[in-house]
Design a protein around this motif. Structure first.
Motif, PDB file in Angstrom:
ATOM      1  N   ALA A  66      26.728 113.567   8.009  1.00 14.81           N
ATOM      2  CA  ALA A  66      25.323 113.553   7.953  1.00 14.81           C
ATOM      3  C   ALA A  66      24.509 112.436   8.513  1.00 14.81           C
ATOM      4  O   ALA A  66      23.331 112.314   8.888  1.00 14.81           O
ATOM      5  N   GLY A  67      25.107 111.250   7.992  1.00 20.66           N
ATOM      6  CA  GLY A  67      24.562 109.857   8.464  1.00 20.66           C
ATOM      7  C   GLY A  67      24.551 109.727   9.891  1.00 20.66           C
ATOM      8  O   GLY A  67      24.011 108.671  10.532  1.00 20.66           O
ATOM      9  N   GLN A  68      25.153 110.497  10.762  1.00 24.41           N
ATOM     10  CA  GLN A  68      24.927 110.089  12.080  1.00 24.41           C
ATOM     11  C   GLN A  68      23.808 110.681  12.747  1.00 24.41           C
ATOM     12  O   GLN A  68      23.794 111.752  13.632  1.00 24.41           O
ATOM     13  N   THR A  69      22.640 110.162  12.202  1.00 24.63           N
ATOM     14  CA  THR A  69      21.296 110.586  12.323  1.00 24.63           C
ATOM     15  C   THR A  69      21.041 110.350  13.964  1.00 24.63           C
ATOM     16  O   THR A  69      19.806 110.792  14.400  1.00 24.63           O
ATOM     17  N   TRP A  70      21.818 109.257  14.571  1.00 23.37           N
ATOM     18  CA  TRP A  70      21.377 109.197  15.970  1.00 23.37           C
ATOM     19  C   TRP A  70      21.471 110.584  16.788  1.00 23.37           C
ATOM     20  O   TRP A  70      20.707 110.870  17.853  1.00 23.37           O
ATOM     21  N   PHE A  71      22.115 111.511  16.357  1.00 24.77           N
ATOM     22  CA  PHE A  71      22.176 112.756  17.125  1.00 24.77           C
ATOM     23  C   PHE A  71      21.054 113.505  17.277  1.00 24.77           C
ATOM     24  O   PHE A  71      20.689 113.771  18.511  1.00 24.77           O
ATOM     25  N   PRO A  72      20.310 113.783  16.262  1.00 30.01           N
ATOM     26  CA  PRO A  72      18.995 114.753  16.205  1.00 30.01           C
ATOM     27  C   PRO A  72      17.897 113.764  16.942  1.00 30.01           C
ATOM     28  O   PRO A  72      17.285 114.085  17.709  1.00 30.01           O
ATOM     29  N   LEU A  73      18.053 112.317  16.895  1.00 34.08           N
ATOM     30  CA  LEU A  73      17.055 111.420  17.368  1.00 34.08           C
ATOM     31  C   LEU A  73      17.217 111.436  18.629  1.00 34.08           C
ATOM     32  O   LEU A  73      16.181 111.587  19.482  1.00 34.08           O
ATOM     33  N   ILE A  74      18.275 111.218  19.343  1.00 36.82           N
ATOM     34  CA  ILE A  74      18.552 111.235  20.952  1.00 36.82           C
ATOM     35  C   ILE A  74      18.327 112.681  21.589  1.00 36.82           C
ATOM     36  O   ILE A  74      17.701 112.710  22.475  1.00 36.82           O
ATOM     37  N   LEU A  75      18.702 113.764  20.923  1.00 40.95           N
ATOM     38  CA  LEU A  75      18.648 114.961  21.285  1.00 40.95           C
ATOM     39  C   LEU A  75      17.132 115.276  21.579  1.00 40.95           C
ATOM     40  O   LEU A  75      16.722 115.875  22.404  1.00 40.95           O
ATOM     41  N   ALA A  76      16.535 115.096  20.489  1.00 38.86           N
ATOM     42  CA  ALA A  76      15.100 115.222  20.307  1.00 38.86           C
ATOM     43  C   ALA A  76      14.170 114.542  21.637  1.00 38.86           C
ATOM     44  O   ALA A  76      13.625 115.206  22.332  1.00 38.86           O
ATOM     45  N   VAL A  77      14.576 113.175  21.718  1.00 37.24           N
ATOM     46  CA  VAL A  77      13.836 112.274  22.624  1.00 37.24           C
ATOM     47  C   VAL A  77      14.212 112.904  24.059  1.00 37.24           C
ATOM     48  O   VAL A  77      13.382 112.944  24.779  1.00 37.24           O
TER      49      VAL A  77
END
Length: 253
Positions: A66-77
């Motif tokens: 769950a700490g791999q929060t780069w995933f939603p960040l980059i996907l949204a951007v």
């Protein structure tokens, strides 16, 4: 519902999402190897690294994935930012000019897509744990259900931050830079007591309430209570969505 369906089709046809899932799977695999298996097969090289055991290894793994929060960040951007470089956003507004509806559809679909990917990563970690980790037992049904809403809450917040970054900066490159700056700097600032109380990374960690007696404790624990952590994550979600609306309002004004 038509907007949600349109966003689902748009995402499902982009190779970006599948490439990111593959990268996430590779990272989770490396984490599982070094944190679950390496200390067992090479204890002399993993000196000081505690051997995780069931059932704690399941929850610890959920926290790490769950700490791999780069995933939603980059996907949204990337998903929203790519619309600004073409006529996609303008065309979408001709079909439904209400920005709140447009933002909501993208927010829901991207957060759910991130939840699905992170959930698959947690499932993969759990399979490795069940096969290779010593100990007995595992989380109960109530604990697994608790993980679902906690991970979902995390994906909502970081998706909102990603949308807000690209809506404000109006370009994919700078928005990714700003989002990743928050991703890396926020945990460091979280070591400072006053910032920890509002740190999104600290709140993300605190949702899992893990207490290690050994070497991982200092690294993976936070002092925030569960209600405090939830409030911080909801606050960041609200900030991200407001910045998204404001940025798009300024862009289209």
């Amino acid at each position: 519902m038509s907007l949600l369906h349109a966003e689902y089709l748009k995402l499902s046809r982009r190779r970006l999402y599948y490439m990111m899932v593959i990268i996430l799977a590779a990272l989770v695999g490396l984490l599982a190897f070094f944190l679950l298996i390496f200390a067992q097969i090479a204890p002399e090289l993993a000196e000081g690294v505690p051997v995780l055991e069931k059932p704690m290894a399941y929850i610890f793994g959920a926290q790490q994935v769950a700490g791999q929060t780069w995933f939603p960040l980059i996907l949204a951007v990337v998903m929203l930012g790519s619309e600004f470089g073409s006529t996609v956003w303008a065309t979408a507004l001709t079909r439904d000019p209400r920005r709140v509806n447009q933002i909501s559809a993208r927010f829901v679909v991207l957060a759910l897509a991130s939840l699905l990917a992170i959930g698959a990563g947690i499932a993969g970690w759990s399979i490795v744990t069940a096969i290779a980790v010593p100990g007995e037992g595992g989380p109960g049904v109530d604990e697994w259900l608790g993980l679902v809403w906690k991970v979902g809450l995390i994906e909502l917040a970081w998706t909102a931050i990603g949308l807000g970054a690209v809506a404000l900066l109006r370009s994919v490159g700078p928005a990714i830079g700003a989002a990743l700056a928050l991703y890396f700097i926020d945990p460091i600032l979280g070591l400072w007591g006053p910032w920890e109380t509002v740190s999104l990374s600290a709140a993300t960690t605190s949702l899992f309430q893990i207490d290690f007696a050994g070497g991982f404790g200092v690294t993976f624990m936070s002092n925030l209570s569960l209600p405090h952590a939830v409030a911080v994550i909801l606050g960041w979600t609200a900030v991200g969505l407001f910045l998204t609306w404001w940025g798009l309002h300024r862009r289209d004004a």
